[in-house]
Design a protein around this motif. Structure first.
Motif, PDB file in Angstrom:
ATOM      1  N   THR A  79      25.091  41.762  -0.291  1.00  0.00           N
ATOM      2  CA  THR A  79      23.804  40.853  -0.178  1.00  0.00           C
ATOM      3  C   THR A  79      24.297  39.296   0.914  1.00  0.00           C
ATOM      4  O   THR A  79      25.973  39.500   1.176  1.00  0.00           O
ATOM      5  N   ARG A  80      23.233  39.095   1.403  1.00  0.00           N
ATOM      6  CA  ARG A  80      22.918  37.861   2.229  1.00  0.00           C
ATOM      7  C   ARG A  80      22.513  37.242   1.674  1.00  0.00           C
ATOM      8  O   ARG A  80      21.343  37.355   1.717  1.00  0.00           O
ATOM      9  N   SER A  81      22.195  35.925   2.566  1.00  0.00           N
ATOM     10  CA  SER A  81      21.139  34.446   2.111  1.00  0.00           C
ATOM     11  C   SER A  81      20.725  34.428   3.242  1.00  0.00           C
ATOM     12  O   SER A  81      21.061  34.060   4.039  1.00  0.00           O
ATOM     13  N   PHE A  82      19.693  33.821   3.182  1.00  0.00           N
ATOM     14  CA  PHE A  82      18.557  33.149   3.604  1.00  0.00           C
ATOM     15  C   PHE A  82      17.748  32.747   2.922  1.00  0.00           C
ATOM     16  O   PHE A  82      17.337  32.484   2.426  1.00  0.00           O
ATOM     17  N   ALA A  83      16.880  31.737   4.312  1.00  0.00           N
ATOM     18  CA  ALA A  83      15.968  30.295   3.960  1.00  0.00           C
ATOM     19  C   ALA A  83      14.624  30.993   5.258  1.00  0.00           C
ATOM     20  O   ALA A  83      14.278  31.622   6.219  1.00  0.00           O
ATOM     21  N   ALA A  84      13.620  30.814   4.006  1.00  0.00           N
ATOM     22  CA  ALA A  84      12.746  30.893   4.586  1.00  0.00           C
ATOM     23  C   ALA A  84      11.886  30.305   5.394  1.00  0.00           C
ATOM     24  O   ALA A  84      11.411  28.642   4.905  1.00  0.00           O
ATOM     25  N   PRO A  85      11.831  29.908   6.805  1.00  0.00           N
ATOM     26  CA  PRO A  85      11.153  28.775   7.259  1.00  0.00           C
ATOM     27  C   PRO A  85      10.180  27.382   6.456  1.00  0.00           C
ATOM     28  O   PRO A  85      10.241  26.706   6.520  1.00  0.00           O
ATOM     29  N   ASN A  86       9.513  28.893   6.777  1.00  0.00           N
ATOM     30  CA  ASN A  86       7.290  28.677   5.944  1.00  0.00           C
ATOM     31  C   ASN A  86       7.412  28.897   5.304  1.00  0.00           C
ATOM     32  O   ASN A  86       6.437  28.996   4.563  1.00  0.00           O
TER      33      ASN A  86
ATOM     34  N   LEU B  68      13.399  34.707  -3.463  1.00  0.00           N
ATOM     35  CA  LEU B  68      12.880  36.686  -3.298  1.00  0.00           C
ATOM     36  C   LEU B  68      14.368  37.631  -2.707  1.00  0.00           C
ATOM     37  O   LEU B  68      14.887  37.569  -2.349  1.00  0.00           O
ATOM     38  N   GLU B  69      14.378  38.718  -3.755  1.00  0.00           N
ATOM     39  CA  GLU B  69      15.427  39.360  -3.664  1.00  0.00           C
ATOM     40  C   GLU B  69      15.166  40.642  -3.800  1.00  0.00           C
ATOM     41  O   GLU B  69      13.986  41.392  -4.237  1.00  0.00           O
ATOM     42  N   LEU B  70      15.565  41.307  -2.463  1.00  0.00           N
ATOM     43  CA  LEU B  70      14.855  42.810  -2.050  1.00  0.00           C
ATOM     44  C   LEU B  70      16.598  43.161  -1.018  1.00  0.00           C
ATOM     45  O   LEU B  70      17.513  43.003  -1.302  1.00  0.00           O
ATOM     46  N   TYR B  71      15.573  44.094  -1.297  1.00  0.00           N
ATOM     47  CA  TYR B  71      16.646  45.230  -0.425  1.00  0.00           C
ATOM     48  C   TYR B  71      16.327  45.809   1.284  1.00  0.00           C
ATOM     49  O   TYR B  71      14.709  45.848   1.034  1.00  0.00           O
ATOM     50  N   ALA B  72      17.214  45.610   2.224  1.00  0.00           N
ATOM     51  CA  ALA B  72      16.180  46.136   3.485  1.00  0.00           C
ATOM     52  C   ALA B  72      17.416  47.215   3.920  1.00  0.00           C
ATOM     53  O   ALA B  72      18.649  47.019   4.159  1.00  0.00           O
ATOM     54  N   ASP B  73      17.047  48.001   4.835  1.00  0.00           N
ATOM     55  CA  ASP B  73      17.344  49.416   5.713  1.00  0.00           C
ATOM     56  C   ASP B  73      18.704  48.498   6.596  1.00  0.00           C
ATOM     57  O   ASP B  73      19.670  49.193   6.490  1.00  0.00           O
TER      58      ASP B  73
ATOM     59  N   THR C 121      24.467  29.264   3.805  1.00  0.00           N
ATOM     60  CA  THR C 121      25.233  29.595   1.978  1.00  0.00           C
ATOM     61  C   THR C 121      25.146  28.808   1.433  1.00  0.00           C
ATOM     62  O   THR C 121      25.248  29.902   0.024  1.00  0.00           O
ATOM     63  N   GLY C 122      24.437  28.175   0.926  1.00  0.00           N
ATOM     64  CA  GLY C 122      23.515  27.609  -0.205  1.00  0.00           C
ATOM     65  C   GLY C 122      22.393  27.150  -0.159  1.00  0.00           C
ATOM     66  O   GLY C 122      21.471  27.067   0.633  1.00  0.00           O
ATOM     67  N   GLY C 123      21.639  27.513  -1.113  1.00  0.00           N
ATOM     68  CA  GLY C 123      20.096  26.972  -1.426  1.00  0.00           C
ATOM     69  C   GLY C 123      19.080  28.189  -0.955  1.00  0.00           C
ATOM     70  O   GLY C 123      18.214  27.502  -0.737  1.00  0.00           O
ATOM     71  N   ALA C 124      20.215  29.196  -0.458  1.00  0.00           N
ATOM     72  CA  ALA C 124      18.582  30.346   0.020  1.00  0.00           C
ATOM     73  C   ALA C 124      17.545  30.906  -1.105  1.00  0.00           C
ATOM     74  O   ALA C 124      17.479  30.775  -2.120  1.00  0.00           O
TER      75      ALA C 124
END
Length: 355
Positions: free
Chosen positions: A225-232, A266-271, A286-289
């Protein structure tokens, strides 16, 4: 030191060698004064009858079944082939724990080449029991490992969970997209673990799908898994995903794929994780995703998807398995999902409706 700590002797292949190896364990465990004898057919066949004699001369006879492999579904047939007054003695190179339970339940005595042994008689009264290996020490490459890992397991388990009705293995192969050899191996593992019922050389008639999904979830390796932030924010991200503007293939999972609660992440799979993040302007973090994206083991995560508020979500069965174990684990949500899925199984498609 246990038996499984010792390197095994070569696996016995001929019926006579299977019988001799099993008999050696029986002879070693018999009380003093008891003896074993058998008829002497021409090798490589095993004897037909086993005779156990007590010190006072009273004896009991067993019909011998020697086989390289015995499955749980074979036990009822072996028992049915005996006359009402006869006793059976099953020997094999290895008898798994589910098979041994089946043999015990049918009152059949047995011994395998690793030392698993149970011999019972009323007259003369005798009970001899020994524990051998807990796993087949001769299991070779390509044989079922007893665990549900890899793409074939994911495809077969999902196909069985998502469909209801009697199904043959060839039909399951077509439905799941798994290769022929791999599908048969996964079915054998599921059968050995008593997660499905199958007629001898016939179709699968029943699947314990909640137990199967839980076992699969526990066995499979966690996806990266990889963690991201949604800017909006998540609301804007969900709206973009729901609009379906050619975003890379994805499938929401975890709590977001259920009615349990509103998901704060939001947890999901992406191709293609990189392409997905770039298309939606997600920032690695790295934190607070608030977005966690997993790389799926197989394309099975994108099969038989459901739509929730315009979002493409994994099938209900896959959501449950993800909540049981792995990076999307949430025990309370898993139990909530299981209760909902067992109360209304309309999400399971009748066999024959396709993939």
């Amino acid at each position: 030191m246990t038996l499984t700590d010792v390197a095994p002797n070569p696996r016995p292949e001929r019926s006579i060698d299977i019988y001799r190896r099993a008999l050696s364990w029986l002879e070693a465990q018999l009380p003093h004064g008891w003896t074993v004898s058998a008829d002497r057919p021409r090798s490589p066949a095993a004897p037909n009858r086993l005779l156990i004699t007590a010190p006072d001369g009273e004896s009991v006879s067993y019909a011998i079944t020697a086989s390289k492999g015995v499955l749980s579904g074979d036990v009822a047939r072996i028992a049915a082939e005996l006359s009402d007054s006869d006793r059976g003695f099953v020997c094999a190179h290895y008898l798994s724990e589910p098979v041994r339970r089946q043999l015990d339940g049918h009152g059949l005595s047995y011994a395998d080449a690793t030392g698993n042994l149970n011999l019972v008689a009323d007259r003369p009264a005798i009970w001899v029991r020994n524990r051998g290996a807990d796993a087949d020490p001769w299991r070779g490459p390509g044989r079922p490992s007893g665990v549900l890992t890899g793409e074939p397991s994911e495809r077969v388990v999902r196909a069985l969970a998502d469909h209801v009705g009697e199904i043959s293995v060839p039909e399951l192969i077509k439905l799941s997209g798994a290769s022929t050899g791999a599908a048969y191996r996964v079915v054998e593992v599921l059968f050995e673990r008593e997660l499905l019922t199958r007629l001898p050389r016939g179709p699968i008639t029943d699947v314990r799908w909640p137990h199967m999904l839980r076992a699969w979830a526990a066995d499979r390796k966690p996806c990266a898994t990889r963690s991201f932030a949604a800017p909006n924010g998540l609301d804007e991200l969900r709206a973009r995903l729901a609009s379906g503007n050619g975003d890379p293939a994805y499938a929401v999972t975890g709590i977001g794929a259920t009615d349990y609660a509103s998901a704060s992440v939001l947890e999901l799979y992406a191709d293609d994780v990189d392409a997905f993040a770039a298309a939606l302007d997600l920032r690695p973090i790295t934190g607070g995703a608030d977005v966690v994206v997993a790389t799926p083991w197989s394309a099975a995560v994108f099969e038989r998807m459901q739509y929730r508020d315009g979002l493409r979500c994994v099938a209900p069965s896959h959501a449950y398995a993800d909540l049981v174990a792995g990076p999307f684990r949430h025990p309370d949500a898993a139990e909530y999902q299981l209760t909902a899925l067992t109360a209304d199984e309309s999400w399971r498609r009748p066999v024959g409706r396709g993939r």
